[in-house]
Design a protein around this motif. Structure first.
Motif, PDB file in Angstrom:
ATOM      1  N   THR A  45      46.507  45.391  43.327  1.00 23.04           N
ATOM      2  CA  THR A  45      47.488  45.934  42.382  1.00 23.04           C
ATOM      3  C   THR A  45      48.183  44.851  41.561  1.00 23.04           C
ATOM      4  O   THR A  45      49.096  45.156  40.807  1.00 23.04           O
ATOM      5  N   SER A  46      47.739  43.619  41.703  1.00 23.19           N
ATOM      6  CA  SER A  46      48.372  42.532  40.948  1.00 23.19           C
ATOM      7  C   SER A  46      47.343  41.703  40.185  1.00 23.19           C
ATOM      8  O   SER A  46      47.570  40.553  39.851  1.00 23.19           O
ATOM      9  N   ALA A  47      46.208  42.335  39.903  1.00 26.87           N
ATOM     10  CA  ALA A  47      45.145  41.718  39.109  1.00 26.87           C
ATOM     11  C   ALA A  47      44.480  42.843  38.312  1.00 26.87           C
ATOM     12  O   ALA A  47      44.783  44.017  38.521  1.00 26.87           O
ATOM     13  N   SER A  48      43.567  42.488  37.416  1.00 29.62           N
ATOM     14  CA  SER A  48      42.917  43.508  36.592  1.00 29.62           C
ATOM     15  C   SER A  48      41.489  43.094  36.261  1.00 29.62           C
ATOM     16  O   SER A  48      41.105  41.934  36.426  1.00 29.62           O
ATOM     17  N   LEU A  49      40.723  44.085  35.809  1.00 25.54           N
ATOM     18  CA  LEU A  49      39.384  43.860  35.275  1.00 25.54           C
ATOM     19  C   LEU A  49      39.352  44.370  33.844  1.00 25.54           C
ATOM     20  O   LEU A  49      39.896  45.443  33.553  1.00 25.54           O
ATOM     21  N   THR A  50      38.711  43.630  32.968  1.00 26.79           N
ATOM     22  CA  THR A  50      38.559  44.075  31.593  1.00 26.79           C
ATOM     23  C   THR A  50      37.321  43.428  30.991  1.00 26.79           C
ATOM     24  O   THR A  50      36.792  42.450  31.526  1.00 26.79           O
ATOM     25  N   ILE A  91      52.628  45.434  36.568  1.00 28.24           N
ATOM     26  CA  ILE A  91      52.657  46.022  35.226  1.00 28.24           C
ATOM     27  C   ILE A  91      51.391  45.650  34.458  1.00 28.24           C
ATOM     28  O   ILE A  91      50.736  46.505  33.854  1.00 28.24           O
ATOM     29  N   LYS A  92      51.020  44.375  34.480  1.00 29.44           N
ATOM     30  CA  LYS A  92      49.815  43.925  33.766  1.00 29.44           C
ATOM     31  C   LYS A  92      48.567  44.604  34.316  1.00 29.44           C
ATOM     32  O   LYS A  92      47.664  44.989  33.558  1.00 29.44           O
ATOM     33  N   SER A  93      48.505  44.774  35.635  1.00 29.88           N
ATOM     34  CA  SER A  93      47.374  45.449  36.258  1.00 29.88           C
ATOM     35  C   SER A  93      47.255  46.888  35.747  1.00 29.88           C
ATOM     36  O   SER A  93      46.154  47.355  35.427  1.00 29.88           O
ATOM     37  N   TRP A 118      36.052  40.051  32.729  1.00 34.39           N
ATOM     38  CA  TRP A 118      37.174  39.172  33.012  1.00 34.39           C
ATOM     39  C   TRP A 118      37.937  39.661  34.228  1.00 34.39           C
ATOM     40  O   TRP A 118      38.171  40.865  34.378  1.00 34.39           O
ATOM     41  N   LEU A 119      38.367  38.729  35.049  1.00 34.12           N
ATOM     42  CA  LEU A 119      39.394  38.992  36.043  1.00 34.12           C
ATOM     43  C   LEU A 119      40.708  38.521  35.434  1.00 34.12           C
ATOM     44  O   LEU A 119      40.820  37.367  35.011  1.00 34.12           O
ATOM     45  N   GLY A 120      41.673  39.413  35.372  1.00 35.50           N
ATOM     46  CA  GLY A 120      43.029  39.015  35.012  1.00 35.50           C
ATOM     47  C   GLY A 120      43.767  38.738  36.309  1.00 35.50           C
ATOM     48  O   GLY A 120      44.051  39.668  37.062  1.00 35.50           O
ATOM     49  N   GLU A 121      43.991  37.486  36.599  1.00 30.91           N
ATOM     50  CA  GLU A 121      44.765  37.126  37.798  1.00 30.91           C
ATOM     51  C   GLU A 121      46.217  37.008  37.355  1.00 30.91           C
ATOM     52  O   GLU A 121      46.568  36.114  36.596  1.00 30.91           O
ATOM     53  N   HIS A 125      49.471  32.587  42.579  1.00 33.95           N
ATOM     54  CA  HIS A 125      48.455  32.318  43.611  1.00 33.95           C
ATOM     55  C   HIS A 125      48.007  33.656  44.181  1.00 33.95           C
ATOM     56  O   HIS A 125      48.594  34.152  45.131  1.00 33.95           O
ATOM     57  N   GLY A 126      46.970  34.240  43.599  1.00 36.05           N
ATOM     58  CA  GLY A 126      46.546  35.580  43.993  1.00 36.05           C
ATOM     59  C   GLY A 126      45.600  35.635  45.167  1.00 36.05           C
ATOM     60  O   GLY A 126      45.468  36.659  45.817  1.00 36.05           O
ATOM     61  N   GLY A 127      44.896  34.579  45.446  1.00 37.91           N
ATOM     62  CA  GLY A 127      43.926  34.589  46.535  1.00 37.91           C
ATOM     63  C   GLY A 127      42.598  35.187  46.110  1.00 37.91           C
ATOM     64  O   GLY A 127      42.405  35.575  44.959  1.00 37.91           O
TER      65      GLY A 127
END
Length: 140
Positions: A45-50, A91-93, A118-121, A125-127
């Protein structure tokens, strides 16, 4: 045919990262598909794909600058016990999303010439990040 597996992405610093090859390298069954779909679900919930530019890294840098301005860390968020970068990451996710549905033809993703995954990290430090990859389609 239906295949489902977990793909693990290496830990990265905050920013936007081209991860197309890292994902495809883990999908051995992709080559078996004549016509189908690949669904990717990022389990965080703190990263995204696009999908976006796969060539010029300055596009990823500009995206990061945009999102740092659009969703600032110093806003008065109530959810702050996991650190000042956590609520902005949520929010960004939500803005960008955590899943992609991609067409497959003859064992290859059918992305545009300049498109990459793309991975939006969004955490400092997301791991490592996990993606459930579900592949469906007709076998060659």
């Amino acid at each position: 045919m239906w295949v489902q597996q977990t793909v693990t992405l290496n830990a990265r610093s905050r920013g936007f990262h081209l991860v197309t090859d890292e994902i495809l390298d883990q999908l051995a069954d992709l080559s078996r598909v004549k016509t189908g779909l690949l669904h990717l679900l990022l389990q965080h919930t703190s990263a995204s794909l696009t999908l976006n530019e796969n060539c010029d890294p300055t596009v990823r840098q500009d995206m990061e600058r945009h999102f740092l301005k659009a969703v600032p860390e110093d806003a008065p968020y109530e959810h702050d016990y996991e650190g000042p970068d956590d609520m902005p990451a949520h929010i960004k996710s939500s803005l960008l999303g955590v899943s992609l549905m991609l067409p497959v033809s003859h064992g290859r993703l059918q992305l545009g010439t300049w498109q990459g995954i793309w991975l939006g990290e969004h955490r400092i430090h997301g791991g490592a990040r996990k993606i459930i990859a579900t592949l469906q389609g007709d076998e060659k």
